[in-house]
Write an enzyme that holds these catalytic residues in place. Sequence first.
Site, PDB file in Angstrom:
ATOM      1  N   ASP A 162       0.834  -1.205   0.000  1.00  0.00           N
ATOM      2  CA  ASP A 162       0.000   0.000   0.000  1.00  0.00           C
ATOM      3  C   ASP A 162       0.867   1.253   0.000  1.00  0.00           C
ATOM      4  OD1 ASP A 162       0.771  -0.787   2.724  1.00  0.00           O
ATOM      5  OD2 ASP A 162      -0.375   0.966   3.367  1.00  0.00           O
ATOM      6  N   GLU A 212       0.052  -1.026   5.629  1.00  0.00           N
ATOM      7  CA  GLU A 212       1.055  -0.557   6.599  1.00  0.00           C
ATOM      8  C   GLU A 212       0.855   0.912   6.913  1.00  0.00           C
ATOM      9  OE1 GLU A 212       5.017   1.178   7.819  1.00  0.00           O
ATOM     10  OE2 GLU A 212       3.706   1.719   6.176  1.00  0.00           O
TER      11      GLU A 212
HETATM   12 ZN   LIG Z   1       6.714   2.302   4.132  1.00  0.00          ZN
END
Ligand SMILES: [Zn+2]
Length: 403
Positions: free
Chosen positions: A79, A174
């Site tokens: 992501d 994340e």
């Molecule tokens: Zn990162």
Amino acid sequence: MNVLDRFLRYVRIDTRADEASASCPSTPGQLVLQRLLEGELRAIGLADVELDANGYLMATVPATVDAEVPTIGFVAHVDTSPEMPGHGVTPLVHERWDGRDIVLPDDPSAVLRVSEQPDLAAQVGHDIVTASGLTLLGADDKAGVAAIVEAAAQLTARPDIPHGRIRLCFTPDEEIGRGADRFDVARFGADWAYTLDGGVRGELEFESFSADVMRVTFAGFNTHPGYAKGRMVNAIKAAARFVDRLPADRLAPERTGGYEGFVHPYQMEASVDRTSVRVLLRDFVTANLRDQQALVETIARAVAAETGTEAEIEVKEQYRNMREVLDRHPHVIERAREAIRRVGLTPIEKPIRGGTDGSRLSFMGLPTPNLFAGEHNFHSRLEWTSRQDLEAAVRVIVEIARV
Ligand SMILES: [Zn+2]
């Protein structure tokens, strides 16, 4: 196919995470990239390629030695940050960059000035990769993804390199702090791992903050303001007094660096009736979080008593300094240092004034420091990386794997 080709393909897919989404992954674009990666890992010839129901993609590079050696993992996140536009990323390769300021064509006000970018100035002659001016690039963390895929391809193509079983995992979300939430450490089955999610060549990070978040809510009493005399108790005013009493010259993010911690009010939900302030607690020493909590609580209670409000206080643990775990596994750090030196770089070790997925994974039983992947100016339209950075990250992975 080389690491740069891979990187250029991955960054074109919009994988921005979305904090407002309850699904995992939070956005469908992340699955689009995971499926592409799944196909690539199969084409390379990796074993156990598996994309699970939560969007975590794992695979194995089988061992080339018979001896009992540890299984080492490499982890990167697919992501990108939701804080910046990430749709329609157009990567540009500035081949053999001549050292002049780089003007990004889609917005001439977006300029990488050599005078402001010492890490860039050190890469004259390299092939610099930027976005076109309107979006982030997504080197955070597609640089890490590309380096891991390319290293896996090289290890598979070169059975003469002696290594144990290598495990890979590409994680979702994340950037919104959920990357470790559904990471199946048991299924991953590695003795330890490295995230590839760092900046300059040689960087090795194994200390992070320990972190808690507090919510301090002042409960007041609302009435029609025209008839409030002697009755209204304004929670907004109590919260304002509370924020004003928090330390200003010390323990504040704008006044601290290095190994200093801080107390940081960062969000407020305000009404006369109820006002809550969210406060981050950060320190490299976990025990100091208790002192920070006590300080915040003491101020809140005093303000509540003075203002006739009620103070409600909640504390939530966020993550802990990975060093507490990694100090018990010094070989994990030593192996990375040694690999960085073997490819001709100097290890650069500094504390992370934040957390990584590795901070959480380390406490979930998978010691996981962070390695450089060539990410510069992350979460910015001026984000960049270079072919040479990506290639250096690939070499370090191969050397860590080598027995
Ligand atoms: Zn990162």
